[in-house]
Design a protein around this motif. Structure first.
Motif, PDB file in Angstrom:
ATOM      1  N   ALA A  95       0.840  -1.207   0.000  1.00  0.00           N
ATOM      2  CA  ALA A  95       0.000   0.000   0.000  1.00  0.00           C
ATOM      3  C   ALA A  95       0.868   1.248   0.000  1.00  0.00           C
ATOM      4  CB  ALA A  95      -0.926  -0.006   1.215  1.00  0.00           C
ATOM      5  N   ARG A  96       1.971   1.200   0.718  1.00  0.00           N
ATOM      6  CA  ARG A  96       2.908   2.332   0.759  1.00  0.00           C
ATOM      7  C   ARG A  96       3.517   2.560  -0.627  1.00  0.00           C
ATOM      8  NH1 ARG A  96       5.266   0.684   4.736  1.00  0.00           N
ATOM      9  NH2 ARG A  96       4.430   2.048   6.356  1.00  0.00           N
ATOM     10  N   ALA A  97       3.900   1.488  -1.294  1.00  0.00           N
ATOM     11  CA  ALA A  97       4.484   1.617  -2.631  1.00  0.00           C
ATOM     12  C   ALA A  97       3.482   2.191  -3.634  1.00  0.00           C
ATOM     13  CB  ALA A  97       4.991   0.260  -3.116  1.00  0.00           C
ATOM     14  N   LEU A  98       2.201   1.908  -3.423  1.00  0.00           N
ATOM     15  CA  LEU A  98       1.154   2.452  -4.296  1.00  0.00           C
ATOM     16  C   LEU A  98       0.826   3.902  -3.974  1.00  0.00           C
ATOM     17  CD1 LEU A  98      -1.331  -0.572  -4.322  1.00  0.00           C
ATOM     18  CD2 LEU A  98      -0.026   0.266  -6.299  1.00  0.00           C
ATOM     19  N   GLY A  99       1.322   4.396  -2.844  1.00  0.00           N
ATOM     20  CA  GLY A  99       1.025   5.765  -2.447  1.00  0.00           C
ATOM     21  C   GLY A  99      -0.365   5.944  -1.877  1.00  0.00           C
ATOM     22  N   LEU A 100      -0.947   4.888  -1.309  1.00  0.00           N
ATOM     23  CA  LEU A 100      -2.303   5.003  -0.765  1.00  0.00           C
ATOM     24  C   LEU A 100      -2.308   5.869   0.491  1.00  0.00           C
ATOM     25  CD1 LEU A 100      -3.674   1.361  -1.175  1.00  0.00           C
ATOM     26  CD2 LEU A 100      -4.078   3.360  -2.629  1.00  0.00           C
ATOM     27  N   PRO A 101      -3.304   6.722   0.640  1.00  0.00           N
ATOM     28  CA  PRO A 101      -3.356   7.628   1.791  1.00  0.00           C
ATOM     29  C   PRO A 101      -3.818   6.908   3.048  1.00  0.00           C
ATOM     30  CG  PRO A 101      -5.275   7.944   0.409  1.00  0.00           C
ATOM     31  CD  PRO A 101      -4.410   6.968  -0.322  1.00  0.00           C
ATOM     32  N   ALA A 102      -3.428   7.432   4.202  1.00  0.00           N
ATOM     33  CA  ALA A 102      -3.858   6.876   5.483  1.00  0.00           C
ATOM     34  C   ALA A 102      -5.238   7.383   5.886  1.00  0.00           C
ATOM     35  CB  ALA A 102      -2.844   7.225   6.567  1.00  0.00           C
ATOM     36  N   ASP A 103      -5.625   8.562   5.412  1.00  0.00           N
ATOM     37  CA  ASP A 103      -6.911   9.147   5.785  1.00  0.00           C
ATOM     38  C   ASP A 103      -8.057   8.347   5.160  1.00  0.00           C
ATOM     39  OD1 ASP A 103      -8.504  11.531   6.849  1.00  0.00           O
ATOM     40  OD2 ASP A 103      -9.126  11.419   4.742  1.00  0.00           O
ATOM     41  N   PRO A 104      -9.027   7.872   5.954  1.00  0.00           N
ATOM     42  CA  PRO A 104     -10.120   7.057   5.411  1.00  0.00           C
ATOM     43  C   PRO A 104     -10.915   7.735   4.298  1.00  0.00           C
ATOM     44  CG  PRO A 104     -10.084   6.914   7.798  1.00  0.00           C
ATOM     45  CD  PRO A 104      -9.110   7.987   7.422  1.00  0.00           C
ATOM     46  N   ALA A 105     -11.166   9.044   4.422  1.00  0.00           N
ATOM     47  CA  ALA A 105     -11.938   9.741   3.390  1.00  0.00           C
ATOM     48  C   ALA A 105     -11.187   9.768   2.067  1.00  0.00           C
ATOM     49  CB  ALA A 105     -12.257  11.161   3.851  1.00  0.00           C
ATOM     50  N   ASP A 106      -9.879  10.008   2.125  1.00  0.00           N
ATOM     51  CA  ASP A 106      -9.083  10.026   0.897  1.00  0.00           C
ATOM     52  C   ASP A 106      -9.007   8.630   0.271  1.00  0.00           C
ATOM     53  OD1 ASP A 106      -8.604  12.726   1.187  1.00  0.00           O
ATOM     54  OD2 ASP A 106      -6.692  12.448   2.225  1.00  0.00           O
ATOM     55  N   LEU A 107      -8.866   7.609   1.108  1.00  0.00           N
ATOM     56  CA  LEU A 107      -8.811   6.245   0.594  1.00  0.00           C
ATOM     57  C   LEU A 107     -10.150   5.846  -0.025  1.00  0.00           C
ATOM     58  CD1 LEU A 107      -7.344   3.584   0.183  1.00  0.00           C
ATOM     59  CD2 LEU A 107      -7.977   2.935   2.518  1.00  0.00           C
ATOM     60  N   ALA A 108     -11.252   6.192   0.638  1.00  0.00           N
ATOM     61  CA  ALA A 108     -12.573   5.874   0.099  1.00  0.00           C
ATOM     62  C   ALA A 108     -12.788   6.542  -1.255  1.00  0.00           C
ATOM     63  CB  ALA A 108     -13.654   6.316   1.085  1.00  0.00           C
ATOM     64  N   ARG A 109     -12.288   7.768  -1.410  1.00  0.00           N
ATOM     65  CA  ARG A 109     -12.423   8.473  -2.681  1.00  0.00           C
ATOM     66  C   ARG A 109     -11.695   7.722  -3.804  1.00  0.00           C
ATOM     67  NH1 ARG A 109     -10.314  12.814  -1.042  1.00  0.00           N
ATOM     68  NH2 ARG A 109     -12.218  13.495  -0.003  1.00  0.00           N
ATOM     69  N   ILE A 110     -10.524   7.191  -3.496  1.00  0.00           N
ATOM     70  CA  ILE A 110      -9.777   6.416  -4.493  1.00  0.00           C
ATOM     71  C   ILE A 110     -10.533   5.150  -4.860  1.00  0.00           C
ATOM     72  CG2 ILE A 110      -7.710   4.987  -4.787  1.00  0.00           C
ATOM     73  CD1 ILE A 110      -6.169   7.147  -3.256  1.00  0.00           C
ATOM     74  N   LEU A 111     -11.079   4.466  -3.859  1.00  0.00           N
ATOM     75  CA  LEU A 111     -11.805   3.228  -4.128  1.00  0.00           C
ATOM     76  C   LEU A 111     -13.067   3.489  -4.952  1.00  0.00           C
ATOM     77  CD1 LEU A 111     -11.487   1.495  -0.625  1.00  0.00           C
ATOM     78  CD2 LEU A 111     -10.127   1.069  -2.686  1.00  0.00           C
ATOM     79  N   LEU A 112     -13.684   4.632  -4.742  1.00  0.00           N
ATOM     80  CA  LEU A 112     -14.927   4.946  -5.448  1.00  0.00           C
ATOM     81  C   LEU A 112     -14.691   5.458  -6.866  1.00  0.00           C
ATOM     82  CD1 LEU A 112     -16.776   6.709  -2.508  1.00  0.00           C
ATOM     83  CD2 LEU A 112     -17.567   4.626  -3.669  1.00  0.00           C
ATOM     84  N   THR A 113     -13.616   6.226  -7.056  1.00  0.00           N
ATOM     85  CA  THR A 113     -13.457   6.916  -8.347  1.00  0.00           C
ATOM     86  C   THR A 113     -12.114   6.685  -9.016  1.00  0.00           C
ATOM     87  OG1 THR A 113     -12.593   8.948  -7.314  1.00  0.00           O
ATOM     88  CG2 THR A 113     -14.988   8.748  -7.528  1.00  0.00           C
ATOM     89  N   GLY A 114     -11.170   6.055  -8.330  1.00  0.00           N
ATOM     90  CA  GLY A 114      -9.835   5.886  -8.898  1.00  0.00           C
ATOM     91  C   GLY A 114      -9.821   4.962 -10.110  1.00  0.00           C
ATOM     92  N   ASP A 115      -8.906   5.232 -11.024  1.00  0.00           N
ATOM     93  CA  ASP A 115      -8.722   4.369 -12.188  1.00  0.00           C
ATOM     94  C   ASP A 115      -7.782   3.222 -11.835  1.00  0.00           C
ATOM     95  OD1 ASP A 115     -10.309   5.909 -13.891  1.00  0.00           O
ATOM     96  OD2 ASP A 115      -8.629   7.266 -14.329  1.00  0.00           O
ATOM     97  N   PRO A 116      -8.070   2.006 -12.303  1.00  0.00           N
ATOM     98  CA  PRO A 116      -7.167   0.890 -12.028  1.00  0.00           C
ATOM     99  C   PRO A 116      -5.806   1.114 -12.695  1.00  0.00           C
ATOM    100  CG  PRO A 116      -9.311   0.102 -12.790  1.00  0.00           C
ATOM    101  CD  PRO A 116      -9.273   1.579 -13.043  1.00  0.00           C
ATOM    102  N   ARG A 117      -4.765   0.798 -11.961  1.00  0.00           N
ATOM    103  CA  ARG A 117      -3.398   0.838 -12.480  1.00  0.00           C
ATOM    104  C   ARG A 117      -2.897  -0.597 -12.601  1.00  0.00           C
ATOM    105  NH1 ARG A 117       1.845   3.006  -8.994  1.00  0.00           N
ATOM    106  NH2 ARG A 117       3.468   2.303 -10.437  1.00  0.00           N
ATOM    107  N   HIS A 118      -2.353  -0.928 -13.754  1.00  0.00           N
ATOM    108  CA  HIS A 118      -1.837  -2.284 -13.950  1.00  0.00           C
ATOM    109  C   HIS A 118      -0.406  -2.361 -13.440  1.00  0.00           C
ATOM    110  CE1 HIS A 118      -5.088  -4.244 -16.253  1.00  0.00           C
ATOM    111  NE2 HIS A 118      -5.403  -2.992 -16.540  1.00  0.00           N
ATOM    112  N   VAL A 119      -0.196  -3.267 -12.480  1.00  0.00           N
ATOM    113  CA  VAL A 119       1.121  -3.438 -11.869  1.00  0.00           C
ATOM    114  C   VAL A 119       1.612  -4.858 -12.094  1.00  0.00           C
ATOM    115  CG1 VAL A 119       0.626  -1.690 -10.119  1.00  0.00           C
ATOM    116  CG2 VAL A 119       0.192  -4.107  -9.610  1.00  0.00           C
ATOM    117  N   ASP A 120       2.931  -5.022 -11.919  1.00  0.00           N
ATOM    118  CA  ASP A 120       3.547  -6.331 -12.069  1.00  0.00           C
ATOM    119  C   ASP A 120       3.287  -7.183 -10.824  1.00  0.00           C
ATOM    120  OD1 ASP A 120       4.584  -5.120 -14.338  1.00  0.00           O
ATOM    121  OD2 ASP A 120       6.539  -4.740 -13.414  1.00  0.00           O
TER     122      ASP A 120
END
Length: 293
Positions: A95-120
């Motif tokens: 999660a740290r490598a992906l740059g995911l935020p610790a704040d629940p509201a910011d994380l929820a926003r990513i889950l709701l509207t974020g675009d999928p990133r293809h990773v190895d």
């Protein structure tokens, strides 16, 4: 609106997985998303739940630490299912490598509207684990021993448990002679550890491979050669910033397929869960997993 299935490791981070999900769940449902929750009995059970949910077209949320993230991410690798993370473990390094935020509201926003990133992802093959797919790194030597000690710690959490585990492992470690084959070319390393890293972080925020990228189609191979113990402790401290890679005792290579062997039984691990003994082969699977970030 997105449909989610959350797979919870109820023991992650000393049982904080469910609490972490509650904060996110309210925000997702208030936004109109559908969320169902499943509690896993084991890593294999978590993988079964995730694969089934993916076949139903749902986004899978891995709730816990690097173990469940790597296990579920590995199971979904190559399936086309999108993965989301709700970090709630000791390390949370992917999660740290992906740059995911610790704040629940910011994380929820990513889950709701974020675009999928293809990773190895990393395909791991050994005599014990026929073929397992993980996300972050495969590590052999003193690191695997340190991770085992960290997982056994009861009074320490996060980086403290990994640091204490590292001190305990180094104090009893005898240098091993590794043979590391990177894309067919052999390299010898007598020393402490060999890491094949997809993510730059392991051990709760330690930048073992500071130049590693999740989507470059390669693994960064970090080899720490034999050195006096006092110097190795200094190298451990430099893992916080990645400065260790500039030391002559540290060698960094890059490749798509890495095989690690040793002259004696040496433990290896992956994403904090897979635990066995060398030899092991790690192969990159480019762009094989879609992750919300």
């Amino acid at each position: 609106m997105r449909q989610f299935t959350a797979v919870v490791n109820p023991t992650a981070g000393d049982s904080t997985g469910a609490a972490a999900l509650l904060r996110i769940a309210r925000l997702l449902r208030e936004a109109g998303a559908e969320l169902e929750t499943e509690y896993s009995r084991s890593l294999a059970h978590a993988q079964e739940i995730a694969v089934r949910a993916g076949k139903q077209g749902r986004i899978v949320l891995a709730v816990g630490g690097d173990g469940i993230a790597g296990g579920i991410g590995g199971a979904l690798s190559g399936t086309g299912t999108t993965l989301g993370l709700v970090p709630a473990g000791r390390g949370n390094d992917f999660a740290r490598a992906l740059g995911l935020p610790a704040d629940p509201a910011d994380l929820a926003r990513i889950l709701l509207t974020g675009d999928p990133r293809h990773v190895d992802t990393i395909e791991v093959e050994s005599a014990v684990h026929a073929r397992t797919v993980v996300l972050g790194s495969v590590y052999a030597g003193v690191d695997a021993l340190a991770n085992r000690h960290a997982n056994e710690a009861r009074l320490l959490r996060g980086a403290a448990s990994y640091y204490a585990g590292g001190l305990r492992a180094v104090a009893t470690w005898r240098p091993a002679s590794f043979r590391v084959t990177v894309d067919g070319q052999e390299h010898d390393c007598r020393g402490y550890t060999v890491v094949a890293a997809n993510s730059r972080y392991y051990g709760s925020g330690r930048a073992i491979a500071p130049e590693a990228r999740l989507d470059d189609g390669q693994l960064d191979v970090v080899m720490i050669h034999e050195a006096p113990r006092r110097l190795f402790f200094a190298i451990m401290n430099e893992l916080k910033t990645g400065a260790h890679v500039h030391r002559p005792e540290v060698q960094v290579l890059r490749g798509r397929e890495i095989r690690i062997e040793a002259d004696r039984p040496v433990p290896y691990g992956a994403d904090g869960e897979v635990e066995a003994a060398l030899p092991v082969t790690a192969r990159v699977r480019p762009g094989d997993l879609a992750v919300l970030c």
